[in-house]
Design a protein around this motif. Structure first.
Motif, PDB file in Angstrom:
ATOM      1  N   HIS A   4      37.553  51.554  34.573  1.00 37.66           N
ATOM      2  CA  HIS A   4      37.151  50.168  34.761  1.00 37.66           C
ATOM      3  C   HIS A   4      36.072  49.712  33.781  1.00 37.66           C
ATOM      4  CE1 HIS A   4      39.054  50.740  38.809  1.00 37.66           C
ATOM      5  NE2 HIS A   4      39.525  49.560  38.449  1.00 37.66           N
ATOM      6  N   ASP A  39      33.384  46.373  32.935  1.00 30.87           N
ATOM      7  CA  ASP A  39      32.696  45.248  33.577  1.00 30.87           C
ATOM      8  C   ASP A  39      32.431  44.094  32.620  1.00 30.87           C
ATOM      9  OD1 ASP A  39      31.987  46.401  36.336  1.00 30.87           O
ATOM     10  OD2 ASP A  39      31.156  47.925  34.999  1.00 30.87           O
ATOM     11  N   LEU A  66      42.377  42.860  30.915  1.00 32.95           N
ATOM     12  CA  LEU A  66      42.488  42.369  32.299  1.00 32.95           C
ATOM     13  C   LEU A  66      43.073  43.419  33.228  1.00 32.95           C
ATOM     14  CD1 LEU A  66      43.608  38.686  31.711  1.00 32.95           C
ATOM     15  CD2 LEU A  66      41.329  39.575  32.208  1.00 32.95           C
ATOM     16  N   ARG A  84      36.942  44.650  35.979  1.00 32.86           N
ATOM     17  CA  ARG A  84      36.698  44.503  37.417  1.00 32.86           C
ATOM     18  C   ARG A  84      36.601  43.031  37.812  1.00 32.86           C
ATOM     19  NH1 ARG A  84      34.727  49.491  39.522  1.00 32.86           N
ATOM     20  NH2 ARG A  84      33.757  50.827  37.926  1.00 32.86           N
ATOM     21  N   ASP A  85      36.932  42.724  39.061  1.00 31.54           N
ATOM     22  CA  ASP A  85      36.634  41.410  39.605  1.00 31.54           C
ATOM     23  C   ASP A  85      35.126  41.203  39.530  1.00 31.54           C
ATOM     24  OD1 ASP A  85      39.297  41.254  40.142  1.00 31.54           O
ATOM     25  OD2 ASP A  85      39.108  41.336  42.328  1.00 31.54           O
ATOM     26  N   GLY A  86      34.724  39.993  39.172  1.00 30.97           N
ATOM     27  CA  GLY A  86      33.303  39.725  38.975  1.00 30.97           C
ATOM     28  C   GLY A  86      32.816  40.105  37.591  1.00 30.97           C
ATOM     29  N   LEU A 128      40.820  32.837  35.344  1.00 30.50           N
ATOM     30  CA  LEU A 128      40.243  34.057  35.912  1.00 30.50           C
ATOM     31  C   LEU A 128      39.190  33.804  36.984  1.00 30.50           C
ATOM     32  CD1 LEU A 128      39.883  36.139  32.613  1.00 30.50           C
ATOM     33  CD2 LEU A 128      41.762  36.138  34.271  1.00 30.50           C
ATOM     34  N   ARG A 142      39.216  35.549  40.377  1.00 34.21           N
ATOM     35  CA  ARG A 142      38.767  36.942  40.393  1.00 34.21           C
ATOM     36  C   ARG A 142      37.251  37.054  40.217  1.00 34.21           C
ATOM     37  NH1 ARG A 142      41.964  40.640  36.300  1.00 34.21           N
ATOM     38  NH2 ARG A 142      40.354  42.040  37.138  1.00 34.21           N
ATOM     39  N   GLY A 143      36.578  35.947  40.124  1.00 34.52           N
ATOM     40  CA  GLY A 143      35.133  35.987  39.934  1.00 34.52           C
ATOM     41  C   GLY A 143      34.710  36.367  38.538  1.00 34.52           C
ATOM     42  N   ILE A 144      35.639  36.336  37.589  1.00 29.38           N
ATOM     43  CA  ILE A 144      35.338  36.678  36.202  1.00 29.38           C
ATOM     44  C   ILE A 144      34.890  35.423  35.461  1.00 29.38           C
ATOM     45  CG2 ILE A 144      36.297  37.488  34.010  1.00 29.38           C
ATOM     46  CD1 ILE A 144      38.275  39.168  35.672  1.00 29.38           C
ATOM     47  N   ARG A 181      26.121  34.073  37.020  1.00 29.67           N
ATOM     48  CA  ARG A 181      27.364  34.038  37.809  1.00 29.67           C
ATOM     49  C   ARG A 181      27.924  32.645  38.033  1.00 29.67           C
ATOM     50  NH1 ARG A 181      22.911  35.093  40.542  1.00 29.67           N
ATOM     51  NH2 ARG A 181      22.304  33.804  42.313  1.00 29.67           N
TER      52      ARG A 181
END
Length: 254
Positions: free
Chosen positions: A90, A92, A133, A137-139, A178, A181-183, A239
């Motif tokens: 993964h 980030d 992708l 990770r999500d976020g 995206l 997905r919190g990206i 964020r």
């Protein structure tokens, strides 16, 4: 503990200049950083050594962009290294910094120049993100290094500016795509920065003064000026920011 402790990051074009500064800053904030580079082994090793001296963690990935199999070559190395070091593939944080330049006004543009710049700066970047992708990770964070040449007319580097304009459009579309997905996806646009790309101009005092005068602060930017902005966008503090073009040109041509 830095703001990015426990995170993994890939910085493309990390062997010199802005890419090196970004990689060092992310590592200083606690991220494990994959240092991508195309060919300059010596410069890449220097970046790795600097991070080691600072107490950070990083590793090298060599892959030339813009040739067949480039993305597969890059990600095979990345995923193998991450699995060995973290027991996970993964990622980030993805910082798309790698690019090639080429000064040419409209009457100087050739098909070869056009194809080379768009292949590396746009096509490879698109498919690099597409592949990322699968493991991002999500976020997570995607940060694209754009250019002030997309805000200010700079006919001296027409095709280069066009590739960065395409990157800005990609940034906007991906931010919406995206978001579930919190990206977050953002673009950072430097102006003139003290890198090898501008070394010939900075060596001439008159040319250097001319470049500095473009900024409201009357100086040429430093790689760390850009790296600190990228580190903020990579952190949780950013964020609620996505789909944005962040002008990082020191108030160029205000």
């Amino acid at each position: 503990m830095g703001t990015l402790a426990g995170k993994t990051a890939l910085v493309t074009g990390a062997s010199r200049g802005i890419g090196r500064a970004i990689a060092r800053t992310l590592a200083a904030e606690g991220a494990l950083v994959a240092l991508h580079y195309a060919a300059n082994d010596h410069a890449a090793q220097e970046t790795l050594d600097l991070i080691d001296q600072d107490g950070g963690q990083a590793f090298l990935i060599r892959a030339e962009l813009g040739i067949p199999g480039d993305i597969h070559t890059l990600y095979t190395q990345l995923e193998d290294e991450l699995t060995q070091r973290t027991t996970s593939r993964h990622l980030d944080i993805l910082v798309n910094n790698a690019a090639v330049s080429g000064s040419a006004r409209i009457h100087e543009v050739t098909p070869d120049l056009f194809d080379r710049l768009f292949t590396v700066n746009t096509r490879s970047l698109l498919f690099l993100i597409q592949r990322a992708l699968n493991t991002l990770r999500d976020g997570g964070r995607i940060i694209n290094i754009s250019s002030a040449a997309t805000r200010i007319a700079y006919p001296e580097s027409l095709v280069y500016a066009m590739t960065k304009g395409a990157l800005n459009t990609l940034t906007l579309a991906l931010a919406k795509e995206l978001a579930p997905r919190g990206i977050t996806v953002n673009a950072v646009a430097p102006g003139f920065v003290e890198t090898d790309m501008n070394a010939h101009k900075r060596a001439d005092p008159q040319a250097a003064a001319h470049l500095a005068a473009w900024s409201a602060f009357n100086r040429i930017g430093h790689p760390d000026d850009i790296a600190d902005i990228v580190a903020f966008l990579a952190s949780d503090a950013s964020r609620w920011i996505t789909g944005q073009y962040l002008d990082a040109s020191g108030g160029t041509r205000l």
